[in-house]
Structures are given as C-alpha cells and as structure tokens.
Motif scaffolding. Structure first.
Motif, PDB file in Angstrom:
ATOM      1  N   ASP A   1      32.414  34.730  39.616  1.00 30.05           N
ATOM      2  CA  ASP A   1      32.247  35.908  40.479  1.00 30.05           C
ATOM      3  C   ASP A   1      32.221  37.202  39.673  1.00 30.05           C
ATOM      4  OD1 ASP A   1      32.316  34.179  42.635  1.00 30.05           O
ATOM      5  OD2 ASP A   1      34.469  34.443  42.972  1.00 30.05           O
ATOM      6  N   LEU A   2      32.819  37.204  38.478  1.00 32.44           N
ATOM      7  CA  LEU A   2      32.892  38.413  37.654  1.00 32.44           C
ATOM      8  C   LEU A   2      31.669  38.602  36.767  1.00 32.44           C
ATOM      9  CD1 LEU A   2      36.643  38.176  36.524  1.00 32.44           C
ATOM     10  CD2 LEU A   2      35.683  39.558  38.372  1.00 32.44           C
ATOM     11  N   GLY A   3      30.700  37.684  36.861  1.00 37.01           N
ATOM     12  CA  GLY A   3      29.489  37.807  36.059  1.00 37.01           C
ATOM     13  C   GLY A   3      29.572  37.181  34.696  1.00 37.01           C
TER      14      GLY A   3
ATOM     15  N   ILE B   1      30.442  29.878  29.322  1.00 38.44           N
ATOM     16  CA  ILE B   1      31.839  30.288  29.141  1.00 38.44           C
ATOM     17  C   ILE B   1      32.677  29.820  30.331  1.00 38.44           C
ATOM     18  CG2 ILE B   1      33.383  32.264  28.861  1.00 38.44           C
ATOM     19  CD1 ILE B   1      31.133  33.764  27.509  1.00 38.44           C
ATOM     20  N   VAL B   2      32.110  29.900  31.539  1.00 42.00           N
ATOM     21  CA  VAL B   2      32.813  29.401  32.727  1.00 42.00           C
ATOM     22  C   VAL B   2      33.113  27.920  32.570  1.00 42.00           C
ATOM     23  CG1 VAL B   2      32.616  28.995  35.201  1.00 42.00           C
ATOM     24  CG2 VAL B   2      31.838  31.167  34.242  1.00 42.00           C
ATOM     25  N   ASP B   3      32.159  27.169  32.027  1.00 47.21           N
ATOM     26  CA  ASP B   3      32.363  25.722  31.834  1.00 47.21           C
ATOM     27  C   ASP B   3      33.464  25.462  30.793  1.00 47.21           C
ATOM     28  OD1 ASP B   3      30.356  25.287  33.674  1.00 47.21           O
ATOM     29  OD2 ASP B   3      28.799  24.964  32.149  1.00 47.21           O
TER      30      ASP B   3
ATOM     31  N   ILE C   1      41.036  26.302  33.814  1.00 47.91           N
ATOM     32  CA  ILE C   1      41.135  27.735  34.115  1.00 47.91           C
ATOM     33  C   ILE C   1      39.926  28.121  34.950  1.00 47.91           C
ATOM     34  CG2 ILE C   1      41.321  30.051  33.144  1.00 47.91           C
ATOM     35  CD1 ILE C   1      42.354  28.702  30.555  1.00 47.91           C
ATOM     36  N   VAL C   2      40.163  28.494  36.201  1.00 52.71           N
ATOM     37  CA  VAL C   2      39.060  28.815  37.119  1.00 52.71           C
ATOM     38  C   VAL C   2      39.203  30.226  37.671  1.00 52.71           C
ATOM     39  CG1 VAL C   2      37.881  28.161  39.250  1.00 52.71           C
ATOM     40  CG2 VAL C   2      38.772  26.385  37.715  1.00 52.71           C
ATOM     41  N   ASP C   3      40.412  30.574  38.124  1.00 52.36           N
ATOM     42  CA  ASP C   3      40.634  31.871  38.757  1.00 52.36           C
ATOM     43  C   ASP C   3      41.109  32.899  37.737  1.00 52.36           C
ATOM     44  OD1 ASP C   3      39.992  30.833  41.297  1.00 52.36           O
ATOM     45  OD2 ASP C   3      42.028  30.029  41.508  1.00 52.36           O
TER      46      ASP C   3
ATOM     47  N   THR D   1      44.318  38.159  26.691  1.00 51.89           N
ATOM     48  CA  THR D   1      43.405  37.639  25.666  1.00 51.89           C
ATOM     49  C   THR D   1      42.024  37.365  26.243  1.00 51.89           C
ATOM     50  OG1 THR D   1      45.280  36.626  24.509  1.00 51.89           O
ATOM     51  CG2 THR D   1      43.078  35.878  23.910  1.00 51.89           C
ATOM     52  N   PHE D   2      41.951  36.704  27.399  1.00 52.93           N
ATOM     53  CA  PHE D   2      40.651  36.471  28.024  1.00 52.93           C
ATOM     54  C   PHE D   2      40.072  37.761  28.590  1.00 52.93           C
ATOM     55  CE2 PHE D   2      42.011  31.848  28.894  1.00 52.93           C
ATOM     56  CZ  PHE D   2      41.546  31.470  27.649  1.00 52.93           C
ATOM     57  N   GLY D   3      40.950  38.717  28.902  1.00 54.63           N
ATOM     58  CA  GLY D   3      40.465  39.992  29.421  1.00 54.63           C
ATOM     59  C   GLY D   3      39.573  40.718  28.436  1.00 54.63           C
ATOM     60  N   PHE D   4      39.893  40.634  27.128  1.00 57.83           N
ATOM     61  CA  PHE D   4      39.008  41.246  26.134  1.00 57.83           C
ATOM     62  C   PHE D   4      38.125  40.223  25.440  1.00 57.83           C
ATOM     63  CE2 PHE D   4      43.018  40.594  23.672  1.00 57.83           C
ATOM     64  CZ  PHE D   4      42.550  39.757  22.677  1.00 57.83           C
ATOM     65  N   GLY D   5      38.553  38.949  25.399  1.00 58.17           N
ATOM     66  CA  GLY D   5      37.796  37.943  24.660  1.00 58.17           C
ATOM     67  C   GLY D   5      36.486  37.569  25.321  1.00 58.17           C
ATOM     68  N   ILE D   6      36.472  37.451  26.624  1.00 57.45           N
ATOM     69  CA  ILE D   6      35.238  37.067  27.326  1.00 57.45           C
ATOM     70  C   ILE D   6      34.150  38.118  27.131  1.00 57.45           C
ATOM     71  CG2 ILE D   6      34.248  36.696  29.629  1.00 57.45           C
ATOM     72  CD1 ILE D   6      36.820  35.193  30.352  1.00 57.45           C
ATOM     73  N   PRO D   7      34.418  39.430  27.324  1.00 60.79           N
ATOM     74  CA  PRO D   7      33.363  40.416  27.046  1.00 60.79           C
ATOM     75  C   PRO D   7      32.871  40.380  25.598  1.00 60.79           C
ATOM     76  CG  PRO D   7      35.069  41.410  28.387  1.00 60.79           C
ATOM     77  CD  PRO D   7      35.588  40.076  27.958  1.00 60.79           C
ATOM     78  N   VAL D   8      33.784  40.164  24.626  1.00 60.93           N
ATOM     79  CA  VAL D   8      33.369  40.129  23.226  1.00 60.93           C
ATOM     80  C   VAL D   8      32.394  38.986  22.990  1.00 60.93           C
ATOM     81  CG1 VAL D   8      34.171  39.611  20.890  1.00 60.93           C
ATOM     82  CG2 VAL D   8      35.394  41.290  22.267  1.00 60.93           C
ATOM     83  N   VAL D   9      32.740  37.786  23.430  1.00 57.79           N
ATOM     84  CA  VAL D   9      31.882  36.612  23.196  1.00 57.79           C
ATOM     85  C   VAL D   9      30.551  36.780  23.919  1.00 57.79           C
ATOM     86  CG1 VAL D   9      31.677  34.124  23.569  1.00 57.79           C
ATOM     87  CG2 VAL D   9      33.843  35.090  22.783  1.00 57.79           C
ATOM     88  N   GLN D  10      30.574  37.219  25.168  1.00 56.34           N
ATOM     89  CA  GLN D  10      29.346  37.315  25.946  1.00 56.34           C
ATOM     90  C   GLN D  10      28.424  38.410  25.412  1.00 56.34           C
ATOM     91  OE1 GLN D  10      29.710  36.545  30.070  1.00 56.34           O
ATOM     92  NE2 GLN D  10      28.129  38.022  30.681  1.00 56.34           N
TER      93      GLN D  10
END
Length: 505
Positions: A6-8, A13-15, A22-24, A53-62
């Motif tokens: 839902d967050l785009g 990465i979702v998989d 980890i889903v929500d 960690t995922f709060g900043f890590g997901i934007p960095v990787v994507q």
C-alpha cells in the motif's frame, strides 16, 4: 493496518519482507517510506524497536533501482559494530531479489575481505565512522557518488564523540544527495547537524497518543538490591515462568565477564559481549544468542543498540544506566516488534540519585525503589517465579562410587594385608614381577656386569627372562645405568689458564 504494498514499495522488496513474515508497516515506516521514496530529506524519531531500519532502508534500496551500476551509491553510518551487523543483515535481506550488493565496514575485522567487496562493486555500504574514514583516507572507499546517505542512531554518535568524524565523512560526499537521519532521541547538537547537512528536512515523530515516554508494552520493575545478593536474584529471575531470551546489562567489561562465569557455574547457558572480547568472539556470542543456542546475553552498553532480536522477554539492568536515554535504549531490547517485555533494574544504595533523575525524566512515578532481596515474596510475585526456586539449576558432578567404597574398611593392618588393602579401605597396589622373580630379588645375589644384560626382545620382555636378576636396575655398586647400559662418562670442565702476573684487579 497498512501493508508495504500500500505504501508503494516494489513487489520484489514486498516479497522479500513477506518471506520473513513481515507484511504490515509500523507507524514510523508508514510515515517515512512515502516521503523517502521520492527523495525528501527526513529526520525520523521513534522509540527503539519500532522498525526504523526498514523506514530508511526500503527507500534507499528502491531508489537505487533494480540493477544499479557497480560502485558505492548509498552510505549508512551507524555508531557501533553490533549495529552495523544488524543493519547490514536487514538491508541485505531487502536486496534478496535484486543484484544490489551490500558490504559492512567496521573495525575489529580484517581489511582484506572488506576491500575485496568494495573492489567487486558493492553499491550499499553500512559502516562505523572510524573504519569508513580510514578506508576513505587510503582511497580504497570512494564516496563521491554516494547520493543516498543515512545517519542511524545519531544521538549515540553524539555520545561517543563521533560528530567530528561525521563532518569529515560529509565532506567526501556529493553536494546533491538524499539524506535521512534517524534516532530515538534528538538532542540539540543533532538538530544543528541536521540543519547543516540536510536540505529542508521534514521532522517526523512516530508516537501513539496513549503512550508515555516509554513503550506501553514494556513492564518496568525497579528494585533496590544489595550488591552481594544480585547474582542470586538474577539467577531466580532467569527461572521465571515464560522467560525467553534475556539480556543483562552491566556497567563495566569486568563485571560482564564475572557475571557470565558466575551464571555458567550455576548452570545457565550465558554468553557475553563486551569491549575486551575480539570482534569474532562478539559476533559468535551474538549469533549464538540470535539462534537460541544461548538464552542469556550479558553485555555492556557497547551492544545496547545492536541487539535486534524479536523474542527477548526480559532485560535486566545489573547496574543502573547513567541517564534516561541509556535506560530507554537498554529497555528497548525487549518488547520489540509489538511484543511485550519486562525490564528489571537494580539500584545500588549509592546510585539512588541517578534513579531519581531517570524517574523524573521518564515520569515513572516511583521515586523510591522497593528494597528487595532474593527471598523477598514480592520478587516471586512480580516475576512469576515458582515458589521455592533457588539460584542454581546445576551442581558440580559427583564422583562415581567405586567398589572399594562399598566394601567395609578392615579393622586392623593384619586384616588389610590379608585382603590386599591399606588400613581404611584403599586398595594396595602390587608390583608386577617378571619371570617369576621374588619381591626384593633385584638386590640379591651376584652383581651383574653390563655384558651380562641382554637387550629387550621385540615383545617387550628381556632376553634372559629366566631369572631377570638385576635387569635394567642399579644396585649401587656397579657402573650400569637404569637401562642396563654403562652410564656416560662425566666430562670435566677445562679451566682457562690463569693470566700471568696474578689475578686481574
């Protein structure tokens, strides 16, 4: 609940997250990811253990794309080695379905492996300030193309005196970059640092309106305990109902090692992490704790920010932390990922003033800790310790009983001689004779010369085993040695001639 899809977040990465269950998204992730993905500079503030960690890590990787070019494109700076390992593992998990490569750069490890990964084209670097500056100074780490920059646990960097190093690192980064700063607390110098090196950052504080300054899912217990009784109290707490993995914090490295030895002697499966250990030993202890091979981890504050284990049920402060910030980070090792936990703090008589400051800052409403001993009924009631529990679950192994102990001891020396035992029940050892020789026959009869002594046969018996008199012995009168051969002649030391004209002055 909001999902990562839902967050785009990209599907690969979702998989990767779903494969770990980890889903929500947590509140801090829900607020920072939509801003970080388009490149907004962010100051993220949330309690420890809430998913920064995922709060900043997901934007960095994507933002690096599905197939980034070789070379350092993202830099994540952390204050401690343990946190570097933890962040590296999380970021590496996010890149499972991508060719993006991640490398951890920190001290205590050999340079060669880290340099090889950099030369191989790693795109994301997670590191501590000291080793990063070292490699950059040797021109082995090129940060001139790192457009994604993250400072994690910035307040800890302030406490450790890393702010000058952070400024050196920022001088090596490109002027146009996407910068994120995350921490549990935001003291003034950190805000000033953000204003210097960030472009119009948005300050996000993820808190729940019904929460106080501490996490609502952590139960805090504070006891005034005697130093000589702490080990016994801790050993009984470790036998509480429902206790899972437990982290015990001490003030000094020596206290940590002493406690791990003490608990090991009492039968508990404990490991240690402190500054006197090599980096390999620290990582082995952490890995054993995460894998469940050890269920008690004793650490100094060096590990307070790097223990990211979801199933820690208890945190015990063997000694009270220095301030409220250190207390929050210690207690934050439990109650992670929405689970419940218990934080137990021991306050020594001389540390009551420290507790007064922490109590006031965190609004505990407990200015006077309860005086507690290992036999106190409220200790058993507070922590669900079974009645009658003692502080030892294993004792030293007992020596097996032998047959001689079962036999009644003879009453006199004559009875002992008849039974072949010493008075008191100890069995007397007999010397085995060879070739039917009589006891004491070695020193009887004629003296044998070395010529008469035959060499031992291949089977280990003497060639003249007919009588065996004097073989391999020394009767005190001949020149033969213990092996039957002549003893070597003694060499005389030759004196140097005295100088003419008398002795030297």
């Amino acid at each position: 609940m909001t999902t990562f899809a839902d967050l785009g977040v990209d599907q690969d990465i979702v998989d990767s997250l779903a494969a770990r269950g980890i889903v929500d998204a947590f509140p801090i992730q829900e607020q920072t990811i939509p801003l970080g993905l388009p490149g907004q500079d962010i100051i993220g503030q949330a309690k420890t253990g809430t998913g920064k960690t995922f709060g900043f890590g997901i934007p960095v990787v994507q933002r690096l794309g599905l197939d980034p070019e070789p070379g350092v494109k993202a830099l994540i700076v952390v204050p401690t080695r343990e946190l570097a390992v933890q962040v590296y593992e999380d970021i590496d998990m996010l890149t499972t379905n991508r060719p993006t490569s991640v490398v951890a750069i920190y001290g205590g490890k050999a340079y060669e492996g880290q340099i090889e990964q950099l030369k191989a084209g790693a795109q994301i670097v997670v590191g501590t300030p000291g080793r990063l500056i070292d490699l950059a100074g040797q021109r082995l780490l090129d940060l001139s193309h790192a457009t994604e920059v993250v400072l994690d646990e910035a307040d800890k960097m302030l406490d450790l005196g890393f702010l000058p190093d952070i400024e050196k690192i920022f001088q090596k980064l490109p002027s146009v970059r996407h910068t994120q700063l995350f921490s549990a607390t935001m003291p003034g110098p950190i805000i000033a640092l953000a204003r210097r090196f960030m472009s119009n950052p948005i300050h996000i504080r993820a808190t729940d309106p019904d929460e106080g300054l501490t996490q609502a899912n952590i139960r805090h217990l504070v006891y005034r305990a005697h130093a000589m009784d702490k080990d016994e109290v801790i050993a009984r707490i470790l036998q509480a109902e429902g206790r899972g993995k437990t982290v015990i914090f001490t003030r000094t490295k020596r206290a940590a090692q002493r406690l791990v030895d003490e608990l090991g002697d009492r039968g508990f499966n404990a490991a240690a992490v402190h500054g006197d250990m090599s980096q390999e030993s620290r990582e082995r202890s952490m890995a054993a704790f995460k894998a469940g091979k050890r269920d008690v981890l004793i650490a100094t504050d060096v590990a307070a920010r790097g223990i990211d284990v979801d199933d820690v049920t208890h945190v015990i402060n063997h000694t009270i932390p220095d301030d409220d910030k250190a207390y929050l980070h210690r207690a934050g090792r439990t109650g992670r990922a929405g689970k419940t936990g218990i934080a137990v703090t021991f306050v020594d008589w001389e540390d009551l003033h420290k507790w007064a400051l922490i109590n006031r800052a965190l609004e505990f409403g407990q200015p006077e800790p309860v005086e507690t001993y290992s036999s106190s009924p409220h200790l058993f009631a507070d922590l669900d310790i079974p009645a009658g529990t003692k502080g030892r679950i294993a004792s030293a192994p007992k020596a097996p009983k032998s047959e001689s102990r079962d036999r009644p001891a003879p009453q006199s020396a004559s009875e002992a001689a008849a039974e072949g035992t010493e008075p008191g029940g100890t069995r007397r050892r007999r010397r085995r004779s060879r070739g039917g020789e009589r006891v004491g026959s070695t020193f009887e009869g004629e003296k044998r010369t070395p010529v008469e002594v035959a060499a031992p046969a291949a089977g280990g018996e003497s060639a003249d085993s007919g009588d065996g008199v004097g073989v391999g012995t020394h009767d005190g009168a001949g020149k033969e040695h213990h092996d039957g051969h002549p003893a070597p002649r003694r060499r005389r030391r030759r004196r140097a001639p005295r100088p003419e004209g008398g002795s030297a002055a």
